[in-house]
Design a protein around this motif. Structure first.
Motif, short mmCIF file in Angstrom:
data_model
loop_
_atom_site.label_atom_id
_atom_site.label_comp_id
_atom_site.label_asym_id
_atom_site.label_seq_id
_atom_site.Cartn_x
_atom_site.Cartn_y
_atom_site.Cartn_z
N ILE A 16 -6.90 7.62 2.18
CA ILE A 16 -6.49 9.02 2.04
C ILE A 16 -7.42 9.94 2.82
O ILE A 16 -6.97 10.81 3.58
CB ILE A 16 -6.44 9.42 0.55
CG1 ILE A 16 -5.28 8.69 -0.13
CG2 ILE A 16 -6.31 10.93 0.39
CD1 ILE A 16 -5.32 8.78 -1.64
N PHE A 19 -6.90 9.33 6.65
CA PHE A 19 -5.66 9.90 7.16
C PHE A 19 -5.75 11.41 7.23
O PHE A 19 -5.33 12.02 8.22
CB PHE A 19 -4.48 9.47 6.28
CG PHE A 19 -3.15 9.80 6.88
CD1 PHE A 19 -2.54 8.92 7.75
CD2 PHE A 19 -2.51 10.99 6.59
CE1 PHE A 19 -1.32 9.22 8.32
CE2 PHE A 19 -1.29 11.30 7.14
CZ PHE A 19 -0.69 10.41 8.02
N ALA A 20 -6.31 12.04 6.20
CA ALA A 20 -6.47 13.49 6.20
C ALA A 20 -7.40 13.95 7.32
O ALA A 20 -7.15 14.97 7.97
CB ALA A 20 -6.98 13.97 4.85
N TRP A 23 -5.50 13.74 10.58
CA TRP A 23 -4.56 14.85 10.64
C TRP A 23 -5.28 16.14 11.04
O TRP A 23 -4.82 16.88 11.91
CB TRP A 23 -3.86 14.99 9.31
CG TRP A 23 -2.77 16.00 9.23
CD1 TRP A 23 -2.11 16.60 10.25
CD2 TRP A 23 -2.21 16.56 8.03
NE1 TRP A 23 -1.17 17.47 9.78
CE2 TRP A 23 -1.21 17.46 8.42
CE3 TRP A 23 -2.47 16.37 6.69
CZ2 TRP A 23 -0.46 18.18 7.49
CZ3 TRP A 23 -1.71 17.08 5.77
CH2 TRP A 23 -0.72 17.97 6.17
N PRO A 72 2.91 15.03 9.04
CA PRO A 72 1.94 14.09 8.49
C PRO A 72 1.62 14.33 7.01
O PRO A 72 1.19 13.42 6.31
CB PRO A 72 0.69 14.29 9.35
CG PRO A 72 1.22 14.80 10.64
CD PRO A 72 2.39 15.66 10.27
N GLY A 73 1.86 15.53 6.54
CA GLY A 73 1.65 15.83 5.13
C GLY A 73 2.57 15.02 4.23
O GLY A 73 2.20 14.65 3.10
N ASN A 75 3.63 11.97 4.91
CA ASN A 75 3.03 10.63 4.85
C ASN A 75 1.79 10.60 3.98
O ASN A 75 1.57 9.64 3.24
CB ASN A 75 2.72 10.14 6.26
CG ASN A 75 3.96 9.79 7.03
OD1 ASN A 75 5.00 9.50 6.45
ND2 ASN A 75 3.86 9.81 8.34
N LEU A 76 0.99 11.65 4.04
CA LEU A 76 -0.19 11.72 3.18
C LEU A 76 0.21 11.77 1.71
O LEU A 76 -0.40 11.10 0.87
CB LEU A 76 -1.05 12.93 3.55
CG LEU A 76 -2.36 13.09 2.79
CD1 LEU A 76 -3.27 11.90 3.02
CD2 LEU A 76 -3.05 14.38 3.20
N ILE A 79 1.20 8.31 0.64
CA ILE A 79 0.02 7.45 0.45
C ILE A 79 -0.63 7.75 -0.89
O ILE A 79 -1.00 6.84 -1.64
CB ILE A 79 -0.98 7.62 1.62
CG1 ILE A 79 -0.40 7.07 2.92
CG2 ILE A 79 -2.30 6.93 1.30
CD1 ILE A 79 -1.20 7.42 4.15
N VAL A 80 -0.78 9.04 -1.21
CA VAL A 80 -1.37 9.43 -2.48
C VAL A 80 -0.52 8.93 -3.65
O VAL A 80 -1.05 8.39 -4.63
CB VAL A 80 -1.56 10.97 -2.55
CG1 VAL A 80 -1.92 11.43 -3.95
CG2 VAL A 80 -2.61 11.42 -1.56
#
Length: 89
Positions: A16, A19-20, A23, A72-73, A75-76, A79-80
């Motif tokens: 997480i 990835f953040a 981004w 991308p948010g 996808n984030l 993932i969360v």
């Protein structure tokens, strides 16, 4: 614990955060390239790093550049959600 001694929650947290960070870096490159900050040449292809992070949502014909930044948010968030589901088991 996994075989290597790291827990799945640590791996999820690292994924997480990683990835953040990617981004945020891609958005920074977009802003720097679009507006020519720090003496950089203006580059129309500066958003190219956002596309792989936002796939497949970035390919939807919706909001143009703003959509590419926000994709991308999704996808984030996925993932969360997957990490929370895994943790609940």
């Amino acid at each position: 614990m996994t075989a290597r001694g790291t827990s799945p929650s640590r791996l999820c947290r690292a994924l997480i955060i990683g990835f953040a960070a990617l981004w945020a870096l891609a958005v920074a490159i977009l802003v720097i390239g679009t507006f020519g900050l720090f003496g950089q040449e203006r580059d129309p292809l500066s958003a190219v790093f956002l596309l792989p992070l936002g796939l497949p949502w970035a390919l939807l014909p919706m909001g143009g550049a703003v959509w590419a930044i926000l994709a991308p948010g999704i996808n984030l968030a996925l993932i969360v959600a997957l990490c929370r589901i895994r943790r609940a088991r």
